[in-house]
Structure formats: C-alpha cells, structure tokens
Design a protein around this motif. Structure first.
Motif, PDB file in Angstrom:
ATOM      1  N   LEU A 125     -19.968 -40.808 -14.297  1.00  0.00           N
ATOM      2  CA  LEU A 125     -21.213 -40.137 -14.667  1.00  0.00           C
ATOM      3  C   LEU A 125     -22.410 -40.738 -13.938  1.00  0.00           C
ATOM      4  CD1 LEU A 125     -20.724 -39.642 -18.529  1.00  0.00           C
ATOM      5  CD2 LEU A 125     -20.578 -37.908 -16.721  1.00  0.00           C
ATOM      6  N   ALA A 126     -22.411 -42.054 -13.787  1.00  0.00           N
ATOM      7  CA  ALA A 126     -23.524 -42.707 -13.085  1.00  0.00           C
ATOM      8  C   ALA A 126     -23.542 -42.316 -11.619  1.00  0.00           C
ATOM      9  CB  ALA A 126     -23.408 -44.225 -13.227  1.00  0.00           C
ATOM     10  N   ALA A 127     -22.371 -42.301 -10.970  1.00  0.00           N
ATOM     11  CA  ALA A 127     -22.297 -41.923  -9.562  1.00  0.00           C
ATOM     12  C   ALA A 127     -22.717 -40.466  -9.365  1.00  0.00           C
ATOM     13  CB  ALA A 127     -20.882 -42.146  -9.030  1.00  0.00           C
ATOM     14  N   LEU A 128     -22.299 -39.583 -10.286  1.00  0.00           N
ATOM     15  CA  LEU A 128     -22.708 -38.181 -10.211  1.00  0.00           C
ATOM     16  C   LEU A 128     -24.216 -38.032 -10.379  1.00  0.00           C
ATOM     17  CD1 LEU A 128     -19.871 -36.439 -12.277  1.00  0.00           C
ATOM     18  CD2 LEU A 128     -20.274 -36.251  -9.801  1.00  0.00           C
ATOM     19  N   ALA A 129     -24.778 -38.797 -11.300  1.00  0.00           N
ATOM     20  CA  ALA A 129     -26.225 -38.720 -11.532  1.00  0.00           C
ATOM     21  C   ALA A 129     -27.002 -39.180 -10.304  1.00  0.00           C
ATOM     22  CB  ALA A 129     -26.598 -39.570 -12.743  1.00  0.00           C
ATOM     23  N   PHE A 130     -26.593 -40.302  -9.714  1.00  0.00           N
ATOM     24  CA  PHE A 130     -27.291 -40.814  -8.531  1.00  0.00           C
ATOM     25  C   PHE A 130     -27.134 -39.876  -7.337  1.00  0.00           C
ATOM     26  CE2 PHE A 130     -27.245 -44.979 -10.702  1.00  0.00           C
ATOM     27  CZ  PHE A 130     -28.568 -45.349 -10.495  1.00  0.00           C
ATOM     28  N   SER A 131     -26.059 -39.078  -7.318  1.00  0.00           N
ATOM     29  CA  SER A 131     -25.820 -38.166  -6.206  1.00  0.00           C
ATOM     30  C   SER A 131     -26.503 -36.813  -6.391  1.00  0.00           C
ATOM     31  CB  SER A 131     -24.315 -37.944  -6.017  1.00  0.00           C
ATOM     32  OG  SER A 131     -23.653 -39.157  -5.714  1.00  0.00           O
ATOM     33  N   TRP A 132     -26.421 -36.260  -7.606  1.00  0.00           N
ATOM     34  CA  TRP A 132     -26.872 -34.892  -7.827  1.00  0.00           C
ATOM     35  C   TRP A 132     -28.259 -34.783  -8.464  1.00  0.00           C
ATOM     36  CZ3 TRP A 132     -24.378 -30.651  -6.003  1.00  0.00           C
ATOM     37  CH2 TRP A 132     -23.085 -30.858  -5.528  1.00  0.00           C
ATOM     38  N   LEU A 133     -28.704 -35.830  -9.153  1.00  0.00           N
ATOM     39  CA  LEU A 133     -30.022 -35.787  -9.798  1.00  0.00           C
ATOM     40  C   LEU A 133     -31.074 -36.519  -8.981  1.00  0.00           C
ATOM     41  CD1 LEU A 133     -28.989 -36.354 -13.533  1.00  0.00           C
ATOM     42  CD2 LEU A 133     -29.273 -34.199 -12.282  1.00  0.00           C
ATOM     43  N   ASN A 134     -30.714 -36.925  -7.782  1.00  0.00           N
ATOM     44  CA  ASN A 134     -31.625 -37.656  -6.908  1.00  0.00           C
ATOM     45  C   ASN A 134     -32.206 -36.697  -5.871  1.00  0.00           C
ATOM     46  OD1 ASN A 134     -32.955 -39.440  -5.247  1.00  0.00           O
ATOM     47  ND2 ASN A 134     -31.090 -40.319  -4.376  1.00  0.00           N
ATOM     48  N   PRO A 135     -33.503 -36.386  -5.937  1.00  0.00           N
ATOM     49  CA  PRO A 135     -34.101 -35.436  -4.974  1.00  0.00           C
ATOM     50  C   PRO A 135     -33.923 -35.871  -3.524  1.00  0.00           C
ATOM     51  CG  PRO A 135     -35.604 -35.882  -6.794  1.00  0.00           C
ATOM     52  CD  PRO A 135     -34.470 -36.856  -6.931  1.00  0.00           C
ATOM     53  N   HIS A 136     -33.922 -37.192  -3.277  1.00  0.00           N
ATOM     54  CA  HIS A 136     -33.768 -37.672  -1.908  1.00  0.00           C
ATOM     55  C   HIS A 136     -32.376 -37.346  -1.365  1.00  0.00           C
ATOM     56  CE1 HIS A 136     -37.620 -39.674  -1.685  1.00  0.00           C
ATOM     57  NE2 HIS A 136     -37.398 -40.222  -2.861  1.00  0.00           N
ATOM     58  N   ALA A 137     -31.367 -37.379  -2.226  1.00  0.00           N
ATOM     59  CA  ALA A 137     -30.014 -37.047  -1.786  1.00  0.00           C
ATOM     60  C   ALA A 137     -29.945 -35.579  -1.362  1.00  0.00           C
ATOM     61  CB  ALA A 137     -29.002 -37.328  -2.896  1.00  0.00           C
ATOM     62  N   TRP A 138     -30.587 -34.702  -2.128  1.00  0.00           N
ATOM     63  CA  TRP A 138     -30.632 -33.285  -1.762  1.00  0.00           C
ATOM     64  C   TRP A 138     -31.398 -33.086  -0.454  1.00  0.00           C
ATOM     65  CZ3 TRP A 138     -28.548 -28.843  -3.791  1.00  0.00           C
ATOM     66  CH2 TRP A 138     -27.839 -28.986  -4.997  1.00  0.00           C
ATOM     67  N   LEU A 139     -32.516 -33.790  -0.314  1.00  0.00           N
ATOM     68  CA  LEU A 139     -33.318 -33.659   0.898  1.00  0.00           C
ATOM     69  C   LEU A 139     -32.537 -34.124   2.120  1.00  0.00           C
ATOM     70  CD1 LEU A 139     -36.062 -33.085   2.259  1.00  0.00           C
ATOM     71  CD2 LEU A 139     -36.709 -35.436   1.724  1.00  0.00           C
ATOM     72  N   ASP A 140     -31.871 -35.285   1.994  1.00  0.00           N
ATOM     73  CA  ASP A 140     -31.145 -35.856   3.132  1.00  0.00           C
ATOM     74  C   ASP A 140     -29.960 -34.999   3.549  1.00  0.00           C
ATOM     75  OD1 ASP A 140     -32.917 -37.925   3.039  1.00  0.00           O
ATOM     76  OD2 ASP A 140     -31.526 -39.369   2.158  1.00  0.00           O
ATOM     77  N   THR A 141     -29.163 -34.567   2.569  1.00  0.00           N
ATOM     78  CA  THR A 141     -27.916 -33.880   2.886  1.00  0.00           C
ATOM     79  C   THR A 141     -28.096 -32.373   3.028  1.00  0.00           C
ATOM     80  OG1 THR A 141     -27.399 -33.865   0.509  1.00  0.00           O
ATOM     81  CG2 THR A 141     -26.442 -35.629   1.831  1.00  0.00           C
ATOM     82  N   ALA A 142     -28.488 -31.711   1.951  1.00  0.00           N
ATOM     83  CA  ALA A 142     -28.552 -30.249   1.974  1.00  0.00           C
ATOM     84  C   ALA A 142     -29.671 -29.725   2.871  1.00  0.00           C
ATOM     85  CB  ALA A 142     -28.737 -29.708   0.550  1.00  0.00           C
ATOM     86  N   VAL A 143     -30.828 -30.396   2.882  1.00  0.00           N
ATOM     87  CA  VAL A 143     -31.971 -29.859   3.620  1.00  0.00           C
ATOM     88  C   VAL A 143     -32.014 -30.369   5.058  1.00  0.00           C
ATOM     89  CG1 VAL A 143     -34.480 -29.691   3.705  1.00  0.00           C
ATOM     90  CG2 VAL A 143     -33.304 -29.593   1.502  1.00  0.00           C
ATOM     91  N   LEU A 144     -32.093 -31.686   5.248  1.00  0.00           N
ATOM     92  CA  LEU A 144     -32.265 -32.223   6.599  1.00  0.00           C
ATOM     93  C   LEU A 144     -31.040 -31.988   7.482  1.00  0.00           C
ATOM     94  CD1 LEU A 144     -34.205 -35.557   6.029  1.00  0.00           C
ATOM     95  CD2 LEU A 144     -35.054 -33.390   6.895  1.00  0.00           C
ATOM     96  N   ILE A 145     -29.847 -32.283   6.967  1.00  0.00           N
ATOM     97  CA  ILE A 145     -28.643 -32.069   7.771  1.00  0.00           C
ATOM     98  C   ILE A 145     -28.411 -30.579   7.989  1.00  0.00           C
ATOM     99  CG2 ILE A 145     -26.126 -32.328   7.811  1.00  0.00           C
ATOM    100  CD1 ILE A 145     -26.481 -35.017   6.438  1.00  0.00           C
ATOM    101  N   GLY A 146     -28.647 -29.779   6.966  1.00  0.00           N
ATOM    102  CA  GLY A 146     -28.507 -28.335   7.127  1.00  0.00           C
ATOM    103  C   GLY A 146     -29.469 -27.788   8.156  1.00  0.00           C
ATOM    104  N   THR A 147     -30.711 -28.271   8.141  1.00  0.00           N
ATOM    105  CA  THR A 147     -31.701 -27.826   9.117  1.00  0.00           C
ATOM    106  C   THR A 147     -31.321 -28.263  10.524  1.00  0.00           C
ATOM    107  OG1 THR A 147     -33.478 -27.876   7.473  1.00  0.00           O
ATOM    108  CG2 THR A 147     -34.128 -27.985   9.790  1.00  0.00           C
ATOM    109  N   ALA A 148     -30.886 -29.521  10.660  1.00  0.00           N
ATOM    110  CA  ALA A 148     -30.506 -30.036  11.975  1.00  0.00           C
ATOM    111  C   ALA A 148     -29.346 -29.244  12.567  1.00  0.00           C
ATOM    112  CB  ALA A 148     -30.139 -31.513  11.877  1.00  0.00           C
ATOM    113  N   SER A 149     -28.458 -28.744  11.711  1.00  0.00           N
ATOM    114  CA  SER A 149     -27.296 -27.999  12.203  1.00  0.00           C
ATOM    115  C   SER A 149     -27.700 -26.707  12.896  1.00  0.00           C
ATOM    116  CB  SER A 149     -26.335 -27.690  11.046  1.00  0.00           C
ATOM    117  OG  SER A 149     -26.887 -26.719  10.162  1.00  0.00           O
ATOM    118  N   LEU A 150     -28.895 -26.188  12.578  1.00  0.00           N
ATOM    119  CA  LEU A 150     -29.352 -24.945  13.198  1.00  0.00           C
ATOM    120  C   LEU A 150     -29.497 -25.090  14.704  1.00  0.00           C
ATOM    121  CD1 LEU A 150     -32.117 -23.824  10.667  1.00  0.00           C
ATOM    122  CD2 LEU A 150     -29.765 -22.988  10.828  1.00  0.00           C
TER     123      LEU A 150
END
Length: 214
Positions: A125-150
């Motif tokens: 539960l702690a690992a899931l929280a740090f991964s999914w409830l952390n805005p920086h994790a979303w920014l780094d993975t879903a947003v920045l990497i997704g944008t760079a892939s374009l």
C-alpha cells in the motif's frame, strides 16, 4: 536484426530519459531507500514501484502518441512544454549539485534503536501510494516521457519500452544498493555526483526535443 539496430538509439534515448527523471530523488525513491536501509520488504517494494511506473509510462506514451497526429501545432506545444519542464528540472538538479545534502530518510524514528516492523500489505500500500498519489511521478512518467515520445513518431512505442526498461533498471539497482551498502549509500559525494548527472541528462534531452521542432 537491422530493425533492432535501427531502433537501438530510440530505445536508449527512452531509457536515458526515464533514468534521469527517476534519479532525481523524490518521495518514491526515498521510500525505496528507506525500505532498503531498514531491510524490510525491499524486493516487494521495488516490484510494485517498477510495475506502477511501467503502467504510467504506457499511459503517457500510448495516450499522447495518439495526440501527435492531430496537428503539428499541438505536437509542437507539447514537445516545447516537455523541454521547458526538463530544463527546469535540470536546473533544480544542478542547484542540488551546487548545494548537496544527504537525505533524512526517517526523521520520525531517527532516535529509535530499530525501525518499526512493516507488514507485506503495508509495504504494498505504501509503494502504491508513493507511485500513484505522487503528482511528480505522474508528471515524470505519464506527462514528460509521453510528451518526449512524440518526437520519435512511429518509433514512440520503442521509446516507451526503453523508458520502462530504465525504470526497471533504476529501481532494481536502487533497492540492491540500499540493501547491501546500507547507510554508506547516503553520502554527500554520491548525491552530488547523481544530481550532476541528472542535470546533464535532462538538459541534453531538452535540447534534443527543441531540435526536433526545427
């Protein structure tokens, strides 16, 4: 074989970007380090963080790659925004390089003789929280990497696979290092070298993204 060789630079670029983003110590990495230093459910914590990052990277690459075909202006705006974020993140890492500090991994129990025991369920539960409830994790993975892939067009999926591999390599190395090296890992010189490498990789990736616009 020729396809694999042609895809290798794109795969490597995704891997380098992913690792440079993750290497910037944040709540998720600090949690992995803490579990490693306490030697509690290190492998379980690392696996949960790996899988979470892989899903987030998939969301970013597969989702934003669909947007890349809408218009050149939209693609340019997203790539430009990604380059800006990377430039700012690189500056933050460079600032930490100039003013290094060791991590206070567990201030609540700094004076305790032994860390509190964590159950497997609590570790997950702690690992899931740090991964999914952390805005920086979303920014780094879903947003920045997704944008760079374009910037890689039809090879965006290869870029994403490289990014996912970078996440796996980093978390595995971080967990093992924290477990085997103990508190020697938490040194001023190590964090300074790490932040210097992060700044250079982020700025280099930002430059490549800006170059792809012209």
């Amino acid at each position: 074989m020729s396809f694999a060789l042609a895809s290798f630079p794109t795969f490597t670029a995704g891997m380098v970007l992913s690792m440079s983003l993750i290497m910037a110590i944040g709540p998720q990495n600090a949690h992995v380090l803490r579990m490693g230093l306490q030697r509690q459910h290190v492998g379980l914590t690392v696996v949960v963080c790996m899988l979470s990052d892989m899903v987030l990277i998939g969301i970013g690459v597969l989702g934003l790659s669909q947007l890349g075909g809408l218009s050149d202006k939209l693609m340019g705006a997203l790539v430009g925004a990604g380059a800006l974020f990377l430039t700012v993140y690189g500056w933050k890492a460079f600032h930490r390089f100039l003013h290094p500090q060791v991590l206070n991994l567990d201030p609540a129990t700094a004076e305790a003789t032994s860390p509190p025991t964590t159950s497997r369920r609590q570790a997950v539960l702690a690992a899931l929280a740090f991964s999914w409830l952390n805005p920086h994790a979303w920014l780094d993975t879903a947003v920045l990497i997704g944008t760079a892939s374009l910037a890689y067009g039809a090879s965006a999926n290869v870029f994403g696979m490289g990014a996912a591999t970078g996440s796996v390599v980093w978390f595995a190395a971080l967990g093992l290092a924290a477990f085997w090296l103990g508190r020697r890992l938490n040194s001023l010189h190590l964090w300074r070298a790490l932040d210097g490498a992060v700044a250079l990789m982020m700025w280099g990736t930002a430059a490549f993204l800006l170059k792809s616009l012209f």
